[in-house]
Design a protein around this motif. Sequence first.
Motif, mmCIF file in Angstrom:
data_model
loop_
_atom_site.group_PDB
_atom_site.id
_atom_site.type_symbol
_atom_site.label_atom_id
_atom_site.label_comp_id
_atom_site.label_asym_id
_atom_site.label_seq_id
_atom_site.Cartn_x
_atom_site.Cartn_y
_atom_site.Cartn_z
ATOM 1 N N GLY A 1 -3.653 6.514 2.438
ATOM 2 C CA GLY A 1 -2.205 6.350 2.569
ATOM 3 C C GLY A 1 -1.542 7.637 3.033
ATOM 4 O O GLY A 1 -0.653 7.626 3.885
ATOM 5 N N CYS A 2 -1.983 8.769 2.479
ATOM 6 C CA CYS A 2 -1.451 10.071 2.886
ATOM 7 C C CYS A 2 -1.782 10.364 4.344
ATOM 8 O O CYS A 2 -0.935 10.859 5.102
ATOM 9 C CB CYS A 2 -2.014 11.175 1.999
ATOM 10 S SG CYS A 2 -1.368 11.168 0.343
ATOM 11 N N LEU A 3 -3.005 10.061 4.727
ATOM 12 C CA LEU A 3 -3.428 10.281 6.108
ATOM 13 C C LEU A 3 -2.605 9.440 7.074
ATOM 14 O O LEU A 3 -2.142 9.938 8.113
ATOM 15 C CB LEU A 3 -4.917 9.961 6.261
ATOM 16 C CG LEU A 3 -5.500 10.105 7.655
ATOM 17 C CD1 LEU A 3 -5.405 11.544 8.129
ATOM 18 C CD2 LEU A 3 -6.945 9.638 7.665
ATOM 19 N N LEU A 4 -2.384 8.173 6.738
ATOM 20 C CA LEU A 4 -1.583 7.305 7.601
ATOM 21 C C LEU A 4 -0.138 7.788 7.691
ATOM 22 O O LEU A 4 0.462 7.772 8.773
ATOM 23 C CB LEU A 4 -1.630 5.861 7.095
ATOM 24 C CG LEU A 4 -2.936 5.116 7.328
ATOM 25 C CD1 LEU A 4 -2.879 3.729 6.687
ATOM 26 C CD2 LEU A 4 -3.237 5.007 8.804
ATOM 27 N N ASP A 5 0.426 8.209 6.562
ATOM 28 C CA ASP A 5 1.798 8.717 6.573
ATOM 29 C C ASP A 5 1.910 9.995 7.411
ATOM 30 O O ASP A 5 2.859 10.166 8.175
ATOM 31 C CB ASP A 5 2.296 8.988 5.152
ATOM 32 C CG ASP A 5 2.737 7.729 4.423
ATOM 33 O OD1 ASP A 5 2.718 6.642 5.033
ATOM 34 O OD2 ASP A 5 3.104 7.839 3.240
ATOM 35 N N LYS B 1 -4.536 9.703 -5.617
ATOM 36 C CA LYS B 1 -5.852 9.335 -5.096
ATOM 37 C C LYS B 1 -5.761 8.336 -3.949
ATOM 38 O O LYS B 1 -6.654 7.554 -3.738
ATOM 39 C CB LYS B 1 -6.736 8.763 -6.211
ATOM 40 C CG LYS B 1 -6.861 9.658 -7.407
ATOM 41 C CD LYS B 1 -8.100 10.477 -7.323
ATOM 42 C CE LYS B 1 -8.331 11.181 -8.630
ATOM 43 N NZ LYS B 1 -8.361 12.576 -8.575
ATOM 44 N N ASP B 2 -4.665 8.344 -3.225
ATOM 45 C CA ASP B 2 -4.555 7.475 -2.065
ATOM 46 C C ASP B 2 -4.611 8.333 -0.805
ATOM 47 O O ASP B 2 -3.624 8.543 -0.122
ATOM 48 C CB ASP B 2 -3.265 6.660 -2.105
ATOM 49 C CG ASP B 2 -3.278 5.533 -1.085
ATOM 50 O OD1 ASP B 2 -4.089 5.589 -0.145
ATOM 51 O OD2 ASP B 2 -2.486 4.597 -1.240
ATOM 52 N N TYR B 3 -5.790 8.851 -0.550
ATOM 53 C CA TYR B 3 -5.981 9.749 0.581
ATOM 54 C C TYR B 3 -5.702 9.042 1.907
ATOM 55 O O TYR B 3 -5.140 9.620 2.819
ATOM 56 C CB TYR B 3 -7.403 10.318 0.586
ATOM 57 C CG TYR B 3 -7.767 10.985 -0.702
ATOM 58 C CD1 TYR B 3 -7.118 12.141 -1.115
ATOM 59 C CD2 TYR B 3 -8.746 10.457 -1.531
ATOM 60 C CE1 TYR B 3 -7.439 12.762 -2.304
ATOM 61 C CE2 TYR B 3 -9.080 11.081 -2.720
ATOM 62 C CZ TYR B 3 -8.422 12.225 -3.109
ATOM 63 O OH TYR B 3 -8.751 12.835 -4.283
ATOM 64 N N VAL C 1 11.330 14.614 -8.487
ATOM 65 C CA VAL C 1 10.026 13.980 -8.617
ATOM 66 C C VAL C 1 9.135 14.476 -7.493
ATOM 67 O O VAL C 1 9.519 14.484 -6.338
ATOM 68 C CB VAL C 1 10.169 12.444 -8.554
ATOM 69 C CG1 VAL C 1 8.811 11.785 -8.535
ATOM 70 C CG2 VAL C 1 10.986 11.956 -9.727
ATOM 71 N N LYS C 2 7.929 14.903 -7.843
ATOM 72 C CA LYS C 2 6.971 15.385 -6.844
ATOM 73 C C LYS C 2 5.751 14.492 -6.908
ATOM 74 O O LYS C 2 5.096 14.384 -7.926
ATOM 75 C CB LYS C 2 6.588 16.831 -7.146
ATOM 76 C CG LYS C 2 5.556 17.400 -6.191
ATOM 77 C CD LYS C 2 5.339 18.853 -6.510
ATOM 78 C CE LYS C 2 4.171 19.469 -5.852
ATOM 79 N NZ LYS C 2 4.032 19.382 -4.460
ATOM 80 N N ARG C 3 5.483 13.821 -5.797
ATOM 81 C CA ARG C 3 4.282 13.007 -5.715
ATOM 82 C C ARG C 3 3.231 13.794 -4.973
ATOM 83 O O ARG C 3 3.546 14.594 -4.110
ATOM 84 C CB ARG C 3 4.577 11.713 -4.961
ATOM 85 C CG ARG C 3 5.552 10.848 -5.680
ATOM 86 C CD ARG C 3 5.764 9.581 -4.925
ATOM 87 N NE ARG C 3 5.556 9.780 -3.511
ATOM 88 C CZ ARG C 3 6.433 9.485 -2.580
ATOM 89 N NH1 ARG C 3 7.573 9.006 -2.901
ATOM 90 N NH2 ARG C 3 6.158 9.673 -1.304
ATOM 91 N N SER C 4 2.012 13.555 -5.280
ATOM 92 C CA SER C 4 0.953 14.266 -4.594
ATOM 93 C C SER C 4 -0.151 13.307 -4.203
ATOM 94 O O SER C 4 -0.545 12.454 -4.987
ATOM 95 C CB SER C 4 0.388 15.350 -5.509
ATOM 96 O OG SER C 4 -0.755 15.913 -4.930
#
Length: 114
Positions: free
Chosen positions: A22-26, A18-20, A10-13
């Motif tokens: 969340g990605c930035l925090l991670d 569209k949770d920019y 599974v590849k999440r992107s």
Amino acid sequence: ISSNGGGGGVKRSCLKEKDYFGCLLDAASLMAMKPEKFASLKEVLYKLVHPDGDMTTMAKEDDDNLQRQGLILHYDDFHADGTIMNEAQSMLLAKGLVYLDLDDAISIMNRRGL
């Protein structure tokens, strides 16, 4: 969440979900992770694809790049086996990195070194 195609994993992107934020925090969490936890996560991910490998041996080789950055992880090693890719993504999830894609995490880890 979408399938990554050939590997079965599974590849999440960040772009697809569209949770920019969340990605930035991670990404920031991974970059700011304590050195011991960071090294442990990187070693476990490496050992998923190279069960007989030793990070300390790799880091002591003569190659300046390896000495400077420590072990280099390659996304293709994970992508080649969907089970390993899913296990690696699960390890990221266990560390609280919910929105960070495996290839993004590997990129950050390779830039940060050990």
